[in-house]
Design an enzyme around this catalytic site. Structure first.
Site, PDB file in Angstrom:
ATOM      1  N   GLU A 115       0.888  -1.168   0.000  1.00  0.00           N
ATOM      2  CA  GLU A 115       0.000   0.000   0.000  1.00  0.00           C
ATOM      3  C   GLU A 115       0.922   1.213   0.000  1.00  0.00           C
ATOM      4  O   GLU A 115       1.628   1.471   0.970  1.00  0.00           O
ATOM      5  CB  GLU A 115      -0.935   0.013   1.208  1.00  0.00           C
ATOM      6  CG  GLU A 115      -2.112   0.957   1.001  1.00  0.00           C
ATOM      7  CD  GLU A 115      -2.079   2.162   1.915  1.00  0.00           C
ATOM      8  OE1 GLU A 115      -2.503   3.238   1.459  1.00  0.00           O
ATOM      9  OE2 GLU A 115      -1.637   2.051   3.050  1.00  0.00           O
ATOM     10  N   CYS A 126      -1.880   9.016   3.089  1.00  0.00           N
ATOM     11  CA  CYS A 126      -1.715   8.534   1.713  1.00  0.00           C
ATOM     12  C   CYS A 126      -2.921   8.879   0.847  1.00  0.00           C
ATOM     13  O   CYS A 126      -2.796   9.054  -0.358  1.00  0.00           O
ATOM     14  CB  CYS A 126      -1.436   7.042   1.698  1.00  0.00           C
ATOM     15  SG  CYS A 126      -2.593   6.074   2.654  1.00  0.00           S
TER      16      CYS A 126
END
Ligand code: NDP
Length: 419
Positions: free
Chosen positions: A245, A282
């Site tokens: 990720e 993120c």
């Protein structure tokens, strides 16, 4: 000051085979608040062997048993929420009130959800004449970052435990103190020895060793694209499964059918979505795409929102909305991106490089908005991970979609419409 001298292997606190230690800094003033062992490849080997030895037994436990452990860990985290929020606010800079909800709250959620899933999951399904059996993958290596440190750990560890996997965790060296709280809780609930192991240290040594280790069946990584590529390359030697990720540069498209009130609301909300956790997120919506005719309005509203509601302050202060960054490295990175934005000709609406007034100590940067940003500029292409919003004008919906997709990143996105 937390001086940790041990790592956690095979159900016990043990010294590292190495002699190095790593300092942990307080984001609010730059002072050392803790030390952790700089673990080694030999430590990872010991942890991987313990996890391997524990795997068959753990995988064979009943789903109720695994759910019980996950629930107890959730309860243990619940009892230490304030301590966890305080630690993570010092490590990463998020305002304390928000840390309580997010940094301390989400991990409880993860272990609670994992407990429920462990019991409800369909481990076996029938497809035609075939029986599909879902089994735990084996030993999972978890390598986690500093921005939502305990959440990122819990999002890996809780579900691995629920599935029947055993674990070798390497927390971020920037924010490892919260991981010690989790390891203490796991120890206290009496999880069988070897099911959960934690080796602290650097990515270059401990992270690399986890990625390479032949006894580790899967590595789950969250962090930068740079390190993600290194993990995938190192993992290829043993053909282990890899879950990555990575970063984001997400677009927030404000369509031209918004009325004035809707447009203002969308711009103000968009600033918040870019600045959450000082932009160290993120999924932050860091590119705001607005109709070209409304660029001036967007600048005015964004400037007002930042200057009225997002001035940096001590994250422990009442009403804090924007704390410091997690490290001096991040301060330097973010300032260098702000300078690049200026050098490449973006219009500086508010903010800029350097320290905010009155906050000379600690890892603070000036909340910054650029406008008239072209999508080929560095600040529109690269993940900054700080409170820096880029506003880009567009001419048509199709052009907006093209700009949104013209990014090496995926991950997130937003659309505002009057409809
Ligand atoms: P990293 O990707 O370096 O850190 C994430 C984790 O990976 C840490 O535990 C780190 O160890 C470890 N690591 C680093 N190198 C390796 C390697 N070669 N092999 C295995 N593990 C490794 O992030 P940074 O701290 O350098 O942050 C840089 C940028 O990355 C940020 O500015 C941001 O843009 C992005 N980022 C994105 C995140 C996300 O959630 N998508 C989270 C964090 C960063 P160590 O403890 O030594 O740092």
């Amino acid at each position: 000051m937390q001086e940790h001298t041990k790592i956690y292997i095979d159900g016990a606190w043990v010294p590292s085979t190495g002699s190095g230690s790593i300092e942990v800094f307080d984001s609010t003033n730059g002072e050392v608040i803790g030390t952790i062992p700089a673990g080694t490849a030999a430590d990872v080997d010991a942890a991987a062997k313990a996890a391997r030895a524990a795997f068959d037994g753990w995988a064979a436990t009943s789903k109720e048993e695994r759910a019980k452990y996950c629930s107890r860990i959730a309860e243990g985290l619940g009892a230490r929420m304030d301590e966890i929020a305080t630690i993570v606010t010092r490590e990463a800079g998020m305002p304390k009130w928000l840390s309580l909800l997010v940094q301390a709250g989400l991990p409880i959620n993860s272990f609670g959800t994992a407990a429920a899933l462990a019991e409800s999951y369909e481990y076996e399904t029938t497809v035609g004449n075939s029986l599909v059996v879902r089994e735990p993958v084996g030993v999972v290596g978890a390598i986690t970052p500093w921005n939502y440190p305990l959440h990122q750990i819990a999002a890996k560890v809780a579900y691995a435990l629920a599935a029947g996997c055993t674990i070798v965790l390497k927390p971020s060296e920037v924010a490892p103190l919260d991981a010690y709280v989790l390891a203490e809780i796991i120890h206290d609930v009496g999880l069988p020895a070897g099911v959960f192991n934690m080796v602290t240290g650097s990515g270059a040594e401990v992270g690399q060793a986890i990625s390479e280790h032949p006894a580790i069946d899967m590595v789950s990584f969250t962090g930068s694209t740079r390190a993600g590529k290194a993990v995938a390359a190192a993992a290829s030697g043993s053909l282990k499964r890899v879950a990555l990720e990575l970063g984001g540069k997400s677009a927030n498209i404000l369509l031209d059918d918004l009325d004035d009130a809707g447009f203002e609301r969308a711009v103000r909300d968009g600033v918040g979505k870019a600045y959450i956790n000082s932009g160290q997120t993120c999924t932050a919506l860091t590119r705001m795409l607005v109709p070209a005719a409304r660029l001036a309005d967007a600048e005015r509203i964004a400037q007002d929102e930042v200057e009225s509601n997002y001035q940096p302050s001590d994250p422990f202060a009442d009403g804090a909305r924007l704390g410091p960054l997690s490290s001096q490295t991040q301060v330097d990175r973010v300032n260098s991106y702000i300078q690049k934005g200026i050098d490449e000709g973006a219009k500086l609406v508010t903010g800029g490089t350097g320290k905010p007034e009155g906050l000379e100590q600690g890892y603070y940067v000036k909340p910054t908005v650029f406008s008239d940003v072209r999508n080929d500029m560095t600040i529109a292409q690269e993940e900054i991970f700080g409170p820096v919003l880029s506003i880009l004008p567009y001419d048509s919906d199709d052009a907006a979609v093209a700009i949104a997709n013209d990014s090496p990143y995926g991950l997130s996105g937003g659309v505002w419409s009057g409809d």
